[in-house]
Scaffold this motif. Structure first.
Motif, mmCIF file in Angstrom:
data_model
loop_
_atom_site.group_PDB
_atom_site.id
_atom_site.type_symbol
_atom_site.label_atom_id
_atom_site.label_comp_id
_atom_site.label_asym_id
_atom_site.label_seq_id
_atom_site.Cartn_x
_atom_site.Cartn_y
_atom_site.Cartn_z
ATOM 1 N N PHE A 36 -1.409 7.276 -2.291
ATOM 2 C CA PHE A 36 -2.864 7.189 -2.239
ATOM 3 C C PHE A 36 -3.398 6.194 -3.266
ATOM 4 N N ALA A 37 -2.791 6.169 -4.431
ATOM 5 C CA ALA A 37 -3.276 5.288 -5.495
ATOM 6 C C ALA A 37 -3.193 3.818 -5.098
ATOM 7 N N VAL A 38 -2.154 3.468 -4.333
ATOM 8 C CA VAL A 38 -2.027 2.050 -3.951
ATOM 9 C C VAL A 38 -3.131 1.631 -2.988
ATOM 10 N N LEU A 39 -3.809 2.601 -2.363
ATOM 11 C CA LEU A 39 -4.936 2.260 -1.494
ATOM 12 C C LEU A 39 -6.085 1.657 -2.300
ATOM 13 N N MET A 40 -6.085 1.884 -3.598
ATOM 14 C CA MET A 40 -7.167 1.387 -4.443
ATOM 15 C C MET A 40 -7.072 -0.119 -4.676
ATOM 16 N N ILE A 41 -5.977 -0.734 -4.235
ATOM 17 C CA ILE A 41 -5.880 -2.191 -4.378
ATOM 18 C C ILE A 41 -6.650 -2.902 -3.283
ATOM 19 N N THR A 42 -7.095 -2.170 -2.251
ATOM 20 C CA THR A 42 -7.816 -2.790 -1.140
ATOM 21 C C THR A 42 -9.280 -3.016 -1.510
ATOM 22 N N LYS A 43 -9.908 -3.970 -0.819
ATOM 23 C CA LYS A 43 -11.324 -4.247 -1.029
ATOM 24 C C LYS A 43 -12.206 -3.315 -0.208
ATOM 25 N N PHE A 44 -11.621 -2.720 0.813
ATOM 26 C CA PHE A 44 -12.368 -1.810 1.677
ATOM 27 C C PHE A 44 -12.706 -0.542 0.892
ATOM 28 N N ARG A 45 -13.989 -0.330 0.693
ATOM 29 C CA ARG A 45 -14.426 0.761 -0.182
ATOM 30 C C ARG A 45 -14.001 2.126 0.337
ATOM 31 N N GLY A 46 -13.956 2.261 1.669
ATOM 32 C CA GLY A 46 -13.527 3.541 2.237
ATOM 33 C C GLY A 46 -12.122 3.898 1.802
ATOM 34 N N LEU A 47 -11.189 2.927 1.873
ATOM 35 C CA LEU A 47 -9.811 3.176 1.436
ATOM 36 C C LEU A 47 -9.731 3.326 -0.077
ATOM 37 N N TYR A 48 -10.519 2.537 -0.800
ATOM 38 C CA TYR A 48 -10.501 2.618 -2.259
ATOM 39 C C TYR A 48 -10.892 4.025 -2.726
ATOM 40 N N GLU A 49 -11.991 4.539 -2.198
ATOM 41 C CA GLU A 49 -12.445 5.868 -2.613
ATOM 42 C C GLU A 49 -11.488 6.955 -2.140
ATOM 43 N N LEU A 50 -10.922 6.780 -0.930
ATOM 44 C CA LEU A 50 -9.929 7.749 -0.461
ATOM 45 C C LEU A 50 -8.710 7.728 -1.376
ATOM 46 N N GLY A 51 -8.301 6.524 -1.809
ATOM 47 C CA GLY A 51 -7.164 6.426 -2.721
ATOM 48 C C GLY A 51 -7.408 7.190 -4.003
ATOM 49 N N LYS A 110 -7.534 -5.998 7.919
ATOM 50 C CA LYS A 110 -6.734 -6.688 6.912
ATOM 51 C C LYS A 110 -6.206 -5.702 5.874
ATOM 52 N N ASP A 111 -7.092 -4.838 5.378
ATOM 53 C CA ASP A 111 -6.684 -3.906 4.320
ATOM 54 C C ASP A 111 -5.812 -2.777 4.855
ATOM 55 N N PHE A 112 -5.925 -2.478 6.147
ATOM 56 C CA PHE A 112 -5.051 -1.463 6.731
ATOM 57 C C PHE A 112 -3.593 -1.910 6.653
ATOM 58 N N VAL A 113 -3.335 -3.164 6.994
ATOM 59 C CA VAL A 113 -1.973 -3.701 6.910
ATOM 60 C C VAL A 113 -1.498 -3.690 5.459
ATOM 61 N N VAL A 114 -2.383 -4.101 4.540
ATOM 62 C CA VAL A 114 -2.033 -4.100 3.114
ATOM 63 C C VAL A 114 -1.708 -2.681 2.647
ATOM 64 N N ALA A 115 -2.551 -1.720 3.033
ATOM 65 C CA ALA A 115 -2.349 -0.337 2.606
ATOM 66 C C ALA A 115 -1.050 0.239 3.167
ATOM 67 N N LEU A 116 -0.741 -0.079 4.415
ATOM 68 C CA LEU A 116 0.476 0.447 5.041
ATOM 69 C C LEU A 116 1.723 -0.108 4.351
ATOM 70 N N ILE A 117 1.745 -1.415 4.137
ATOM 71 C CA ILE A 117 2.897 -2.029 3.470
ATOM 72 C C ILE A 117 3.023 -1.526 2.035
ATOM 73 N N ALA A 118 1.888 -1.457 1.326
ATOM 74 C CA ALA A 118 1.904 -0.984 -0.059
ATOM 75 C C ALA A 118 2.394 0.458 -0.141
ATOM 76 N N SER A 119 2.010 1.291 0.826
ATOM 77 C CA SER A 119 2.458 2.695 0.832
ATOM 78 C C SER A 119 3.971 2.782 1.010
ATOM 79 N N LEU A 120 4.494 1.992 1.943
ATOM 80 C CA LEU A 120 5.941 2.001 2.167
ATOM 81 C C LEU A 120 6.699 1.519 0.934
ATOM 82 N N ILE A 121 6.192 0.458 0.311
ATOM 83 C CA ILE A 121 6.847 -0.065 -0.898
ATOM 84 C C ILE A 121 6.779 0.959 -2.018
ATOM 85 N N ALA A 122 5.621 1.613 -2.174
ATOM 86 C CA ALA A 122 5.455 2.607 -3.232
ATOM 87 C C ALA A 122 6.446 3.756 -3.058
#
Length: 879
Positions: A392-407, A702-714
């Protein structure tokens, strides 16, 4: 970590009478703040507020007035006959009532008197300056002697016809016997827009539909639609006023139907529906979970031990969320169900281990069994908590505020839930007496037998299980890459760009857009294109370049209609060219010829008013922006032109073709303007609700792809750090990878699309899926003999129970009146089932094949060394 967890548990156990009151006070404060939470369904709250696009949107709103409008349709029911006078009367009363509230800037439901005066006075006087060169030449030909004779004869025939002419036509002929003004109609249409021009043509000043059964009523409130408190005050007050006015009409009130639309009512109704849906569904799921726990554990105290820490923890999380964020958005609104499911997961694993410890180690004290529980299972749960929180924390690297706050809410919330379990559960256990003979009930025994049968099958056929999993994964990959036909085209899972599909099915704004298209042929959601310059001349020059572009796009079918200042203000060059032609006219000779011809035709000279024609032919100066202000039409210009801090700005309102949710149309329009060589360096601002929505969806994808890849890497990094062994990492990650492929492949096969709400399910399932693997492997390693059967049999009960409660938590979202949250509930429920099943089928098979090659068992260990585990007959693999 084992020492820290066991020490904290021991402290809370020994000081239970201090811990419980402190927790009660904190929870009371948290519940107070939790009840203050507001939910916003406005898309603007999901974008970074400091972004250039958002700043430009609010800047244009401040300069030219808010684009957000509250729309009211005042209609006559389809079953009744037309009564336009009643609709007009109601609109007037509604205008008066709303303006008296102090919540409204203006109401607009008819062509204003100033607009009429502008057409009748200013435009007609300067009309020849607006005409194109060809149209002006056509007008000048009418001043030939032969044409004057023909036109005056035509005027006589119309006035003396057996059927009396239309009063409006008589008025026009009286002041314009040569009917020059008929050449102005296309220009009036462009200037006022097709809707207003059509009303003028039909001699109607109210915004009525063609069938006269619907009146369009615009309201411009004083506040913004993303201000939840203002929306509540305004919409509630508007409802009260409308109900009161309808009641005051008596029987006539039954002939009027009122409906509302726009972002104000849509944002509020959606927020209320989501909030109420979440409350109702949460209440229902809690009841189901309590019933499930009672059936599984057979006593009320187990419900209290498991649920109390989670309920307390959830209140703490929402308190933190309310303090950190002004309001929850449509994505973080699902945090309650998400945290409830995950928190119960952690609580069940720890409590079940404690119950097992109590059952098999009766010679230990409660405290000793509690310390063993938290040092062993507590540690594995903690690693699972950290992995999920990190995802969840890696979602905070996205610019999309919805994902950032969820993270933030998800990452911090999961840690808070684990902390609540660590603090509260030992204190709860201290306050109870040890049960004399803890026994399993029928549900536990049934689940134990089912797990035993499943475990034996998996461990007898590990190669078949592994081979079958590889085949299924290959099929899913083929589906995702389009090698196997499915409902979607292209590669991967399709992203749903229709914003209407994440709203409520009963969304009032969606219904209003369809109704407006049906009745008025427009959705009234224009795009604003703003030009700016330091001088009027430079500004008008930029505007001409923009208008040329709009004309081309209108011809190509991209632009449906646009409204520009140049509709009111032709270029100086164009006006001077027309003035040169007009200046060659002998006005007095023309007027003399008209009077002479009227006398010949027997028309009364005192009936006609030729002074307007004289003014039209005597115009000598070009029109400027200041001409409007000097002649009292500044309020018309203020919608198009402002001057602020020495900078002059003008806005052009553009309505694009196609549905409002089609972001490709908007993006192509923006790209077309930005790449045009004539406009590229003009510093043009393009904004509006549709532009923000398009940017919002582009950012989400754009941020969905970033969040998915970042989650897998994390997750991969955490697993590598924990085991530091390539084979161990593969064993842990393969079931998770299989689950993700199965979920995405099934979605593509069934035509289920990703939207900006349910997209959070994949990072969430990645975190939950790796947790299941960690639980099983940790229990496998606790057994010094590395018995796969014992690990899956004893961990499986907790895992299945926690998976079932998590499915219930997310499944509750299915019934919320919001399509986005409902789809999130479907995806998470199915995903959790797939992840849990792969963990108890694929992972044990892999442990059976490679487990003892990765982790060497302790050959000196025997069954007696395992007090926390029941004695099981070892399973031998069939050859």
């Amino acid at each position: 970590m084992k020492a820290i967890l066991s020490n904290v548990a021991e402290f809370c156990y020994k000081h239970a009478r201090l811990v419980i009151p402190v927790v009660a006070v904190l929870t009371s404060v948290s519940i107070y703040y939790m009840l203050q939470i507001k939910i916003s369904t406005n898309n603007f709250d999901l974008l970074p507020q400091n972004s250039k696009l958002i700043k430009e949107f609010w800047e244009v709103n401040e300069d030219f007035g808010a684009q957000d409008r509250h729309i009211t349709l005042i209609e006559t029911p389809d079953s009744l006959s037309v009564n336009a006078d009643l609709l007009k009367s109601f609109a007037g009363k509604l205008d008066e009532a709303l303006m008296g509230t102090g919540l409204v800037v203006s109401c607009n439901y008819s062509i204003t008197d100033n607009q009429k005066t502008f057409i009748e006075e200013f435009f007609i006087k300067n009309g020849l300056l607006y005409l194109s060169s060809a149209d002006l030449d056509s007008v000048l030909k009418r001043f030939d002697d032969a044409e004057i004779e023909r036109l005056i004869l035509n005027c006589k025939n119309i006035l003396n016809a057996p059927v009396p002419p239309d009063p409006l036509l008589k008025k026009i002929l009286r002041e314009d016997p040569l009917l020059i003004s008929e050449m102005f109609l296309p220009y009036v249409e462009k200037m006022l827009g097709r809707q207003n021009a059509s009303l003028l043509k039909d001699k109607e000043s109210y915004y009525l539909s063609k069938d006269k059964k619907t009146l369009l009523f615009f309201v411009k409130p004083t506040g913004a639609s993303n201000d939840t408190k203002f929306c509540e005050a305004f919409v509630d007050r508007n409802d009260i006023i409308c109900d009161s006015l309808l009641a005051s009409l008596g029987e006539d009130g039954n002939q009027i139907k009122i409906s509302f639309g726009g972002n104000y009512v849509s944002a509020l109704s959606n927020a209320r529906a989501v909030k109420q849906g979440l409350i109702d569904s949460s209440f229902i799921v809690i009841i189901f979970i309590l019933v499930l726990f009672y059936l599984f554990y057979g006593n009320i105290r187990a419900l209290f031990f498991i649920m109390a820490p989670i309920m307390v923890g959830v209140s703490w999380v929402f308190c933190v969320g309310d303090l950190m964020f002004e309001k929850f958005n449509i994505i973080t609104a699902a945090a309650g169900a998400m945290l409830l499911g995950l928190g119960v997961d952690y609580s069940i694993h720890i409590y079940n281990r404690f119950v097992e410890q109590e059952r098999h180690s009766r010679h230990n004290t409660i405290l000793q069994n509690l310390i063993i529980t938290f040092s062993e299972t507590g540690t594995s749960v903690f690693y699972g908590v950290v992995s999920t929180a990190f995802v969840f924390a890696v979602l905070m690297i996205t610019k999309f505020r919805g994902l950032y706050e969820l993270g933030f809410i998800g990452g911090v919330g999961i840690l808070i839930l684990f902390l609540a379990v660590l603090i509260i559960m030992p204190a709860e256990i201290k306050l109870r007496d040890r049960k004399p003979h803890p026994k399993r009930n029928y549900l536990q025994l049934l689940l134990s037998k089912l797990l035993g049968l499943l475990s034996r099958f998996v461990l007898r056929h590990p190669k078949y299980i592994t081979t079958g999993s590889i085949i299924i994964a290959g099929v899913m990959i083929a589906i995702l890459f389009g090698a196997i036909p499915s409902r979607d085209k292209g590669i991967g899972v399709t992203f749903d760009e229709n914003i209407e599909n994440i709203r409520s099915k009963n969304d009032v704004d969606v219904k209003m857009i369809k109704r407006l298209q049906e009745k008025f042929g427009s959705h009234f959601k224009p795009i604003s294109v703003v030009c700016s310059a330091t001088t009027d001349e430079a500004l008008i020059q930029k505007l001409h370049l923009l208008n040329d572009k709009m004309d081309r796009l209108e011809t190509e079918g991209v632009v449906k209609e646009y409204n520009s200042l140049l509709r009111y203000l032709p270029s100086v060059e164009h006006q001077r060219a027309n003035l040169d032609k007009i200046g060659s006219l002998d006005v007095e000779s023309i007027l003399f010829k008209i009077r002479l011809e009227m006398t010949k035709q027997g028309l009364r000279m005192n009936y006609f008013r030729l002074e307007r024609l004289r003014k039209m032919l005597s115009v000598s100066e070009p029109i400027t922006i200041h001409s409007f202000q000097n002649e009292g039409f500044g309020d018309i210009m203020q919608h198009y032109y402002v001057e602020k801090n020495g900078l002059k700005k003008v806005v052009t309102q553009v309505e694009l073709t196609g549905p409002t949710y089609d972001i490709d149309i908007v993006n192509n329009f923006i790209k077309d303007l930005e790449t045009d060589p004539k406009l590229a360096d003009q510093n043009i601002i393009i904004t509006g609700i549709r532009v923000v929505t398009a940017e919002f969806l582009t950012l989400v994808k754009k941020d969905f792809v970033v969040a998915l890849i970042a989650s897998l890497i994390a997750v991969l990094v955490l697993v590598v750090i924990k085991y530091w062994n390539l084979r161990a990492v593969i064993v842990c990650m393969v079931p998770l990878t299989f689950s993700i492929l199965a979920i995405m492949g099934t979605m593509r096969l069934l035509g289920i699309k990703i939207n900006f709400v349910n997209m959070i399910s994949l990072p969430l399932l990645i975190g939950s899926g790796v947790d299941y693997g960690i639980y099983i492997i940790s229990r496998y390693l606790e057994d010094q003999r590395h018995d796969v059967f014992a690990a899956i049999h004893e961990t499986g009960q907790s895992m299945f129970l926690s998976a079932l409660t998590t499915v219930m938590g997310f499944g509750s979202l299915i019934f919320v009146d919001n399509q986005g949250l409902s789809s999130l509930g479907y995806m998470c429920s199915v995903g959790i089932i797939i992840c849990s099943m792969s963990s108890v089928i694929i992972l044990p098979a892999m442990l059976r094949l490679w487990g003892k090659r990765i982790w060497k068992p302790d050959s000196s260990a025997n069954v007696a060394d395992r007090p926390a585990q029941s004695v099981k007959k070892p399973i031998t693999q069939k050859k």
